[in-house]
Design a protein around this motif. Sequence first.
Motif, mmCIF file in Angstrom:
data_model
loop_
_atom_site.group_PDB
_atom_site.id
_atom_site.type_symbol
_atom_site.label_atom_id
_atom_site.label_comp_id
_atom_site.label_asym_id
_atom_site.label_seq_id
_atom_site.Cartn_x
_atom_site.Cartn_y
_atom_site.Cartn_z
ATOM 1 N N HIS A 78 31.301 -58.204 -20.326
ATOM 2 C CA HIS A 78 32.041 -57.026 -19.860
ATOM 3 C C HIS A 78 32.159 -57.116 -18.340
ATOM 4 N N PRO A 79 33.367 -57.121 -17.799
ATOM 5 C CA PRO A 79 33.555 -57.312 -16.347
ATOM 6 C C PRO A 79 32.752 -56.342 -15.482
ATOM 7 N N ASP A 80 32.697 -55.079 -15.871
ATOM 8 C CA ASP A 80 31.963 -54.122 -15.041
ATOM 9 C C ASP A 80 30.474 -54.457 -14.977
ATOM 10 N N PHE A 81 29.884 -54.823 -16.111
ATOM 11 C CA PHE A 81 28.466 -55.190 -16.123
ATOM 12 C C PHE A 81 28.234 -56.518 -15.394
ATOM 13 N N ALA A 82 29.172 -57.439 -15.507
ATOM 14 C CA ALA A 82 29.035 -58.715 -14.794
ATOM 15 C C ALA A 82 29.040 -58.467 -13.288
ATOM 16 N N LEU A 83 29.933 -57.607 -12.818
ATOM 17 C CA LEU A 83 29.963 -57.299 -11.381
ATOM 18 C C LEU A 83 28.697 -56.564 -10.949
ATOM 19 N N LEU A 84 28.227 -55.664 -11.788
ATOM 20 C CA LEU A 84 26.985 -54.958 -11.479
ATOM 21 C C LEU A 84 25.804 -55.934 -11.413
ATOM 22 N N ALA A 85 25.764 -56.874 -12.337
ATOM 23 C CA ALA A 85 24.696 -57.880 -12.314
ATOM 24 C C ALA A 85 24.797 -58.738 -11.055
ATOM 25 N N TRP A 86 26.004 -59.063 -10.647
ATOM 26 C CA TRP A 86 26.179 -59.859 -9.428
ATOM 27 C C TRP A 86 25.686 -59.083 -8.201
ATOM 28 N N ILE A 87 25.990 -57.796 -8.132
ATOM 29 C CA ILE A 87 25.499 -56.972 -7.017
ATOM 30 C C ILE A 87 23.975 -56.942 -7.033
ATOM 31 N N HIS A 88 23.401 -56.854 -8.229
ATOM 32 C CA HIS A 88 21.942 -56.903 -8.388
ATOM 33 C C HIS A 88 21.396 -58.201 -7.775
ATOM 34 N N LEU A 89 22.020 -59.332 -8.111
ATOM 35 C CA LEU A 89 21.585 -60.633 -7.574
ATOM 36 C C LEU A 89 21.734 -60.681 -6.057
ATOM 37 N N LEU A 90 22.862 -60.228 -5.552
ATOM 38 C CA LEU A 90 23.074 -60.236 -4.105
ATOM 39 C C LEU A 90 22.021 -59.394 -3.391
ATOM 40 N N CYS A 91 21.734 -58.245 -3.962
ATOM 41 C CA CYS A 91 20.745 -57.343 -3.359
ATOM 42 C C CYS A 91 19.365 -57.991 -3.325
ATOM 43 N N PHE A 92 18.944 -58.561 -4.441
ATOM 44 C CA PHE A 92 17.615 -59.164 -4.468
ATOM 45 C C PHE A 92 17.531 -60.428 -3.620
ATOM 46 N N ASP A 93 18.582 -61.231 -3.613
ATOM 47 C CA ASP A 93 18.573 -62.408 -2.741
ATOM 48 C C ASP A 93 18.443 -61.991 -1.274
ATOM 49 N N LEU A 94 19.193 -60.957 -0.885
ATOM 50 C CA LEU A 94 19.102 -60.514 0.499
ATOM 51 C C LEU A 94 17.739 -59.894 0.791
ATOM 52 N N ALA A 95 17.198 -59.150 -0.155
ATOM 53 C CA ALA A 95 15.868 -58.572 0.053
ATOM 54 C C ALA A 95 14.824 -59.674 0.249
ATOM 55 N N ILE A 96 14.906 -60.736 -0.538
ATOM 56 C CA ILE A 96 13.977 -61.861 -0.392
ATOM 57 C C ILE A 96 14.221 -62.586 0.928
ATOM 58 N N GLY A 97 15.482 -62.851 1.251
ATOM 59 C CA GLY A 97 15.798 -63.500 2.521
ATOM 60 C C GLY A 97 15.316 -62.683 3.707
ATOM 61 N N HIS A 98 15.520 -61.391 3.642
ATOM 62 C CA HIS A 98 15.067 -60.483 4.696
ATOM 63 C C HIS A 98 13.548 -60.526 4.830
ATOM 64 N N SER A 99 12.864 -60.537 3.707
ATOM 65 C CA SER A 99 11.400 -60.602 3.708
ATOM 66 C C SER A 99 10.906 -61.914 4.314
ATOM 67 N N ILE A 100 11.536 -63.015 3.946
ATOM 68 C CA ILE A 100 11.175 -64.316 4.514
ATOM 69 C C ILE A 100 11.409 -64.307 6.017
ATOM 70 N N TYR A 101 12.566 -63.817 6.428
ATOM 71 C CA TYR A 101 12.888 -63.748 7.853
ATOM 72 C C TYR A 101 11.805 -62.982 8.612
ATOM 73 N N ARG A 102 11.487 -61.783 8.152
ATOM 74 C CA ARG A 102 10.504 -60.950 8.862
ATOM 75 C C ARG A 102 9.118 -61.595 8.858
ATOM 76 N N ASP A 103 8.711 -62.146 7.721
ATOM 77 C CA ASP A 103 7.391 -62.767 7.607
ATOM 78 C C ASP A 103 7.284 -63.970 8.544
ATOM 79 N N ASN A 104 8.290 -64.802 8.529
ATOM 80 C CA ASN A 104 8.218 -66.008 9.357
ATOM 81 C C ASN A 104 8.395 -65.697 10.839
#
Length: 151
Positions: A78-104
């Motif tokens: 379903h396109p709407d759920f696929a886009l929502l899942a993609w936003i979920h991935l983008l959010c978590f990837d950025l949260a992890i990247g942000h955490s790595i940035y701050r930690d390092n």
Amino acid sequence: MTLYETLFALTSVAMPFWLLMILLPSWRVTRLLASLAVFPLYLAVLYAVGLVTAIGDTGFGFIQDFGSAEGVIRLLSHPDFALLAWIHLLCFDLAIGHSIYRDNMEHHYVPRPVQSILLFLVLMFGPFGWLCYLAIRRIRRTKAAQDAHSQ
């Protein structure tokens, strides 16, 4: 344009933050934005809007699809759920990247050029980049502890 397509389009605003963390990690603007966590929060809000809308439209029934590969495939077809899942991935990837940035930036486990490579890996391959950072950080911490103990 559907709400989910609009939310997806709005996620592109966070890309400059990735570029700042990767290309200009020491710049005061990058450090300020990282300290405020503006972009991870922004993506989380976009995701929350989509999630609340999805629940409002369909109820919680879609959760039953999480339990099997076929169910997840059906849900993501379903396109709407696929886009929502993609936003979920983008959010978590950025949260992890942000955490790595701050930690390092605080602890200096890896040199800045290596940090940039690791952040790029998180941007492109999510969990793989995070795993690489955790492995390197663990090795560096262990070595530092051994060096301190031997002195």
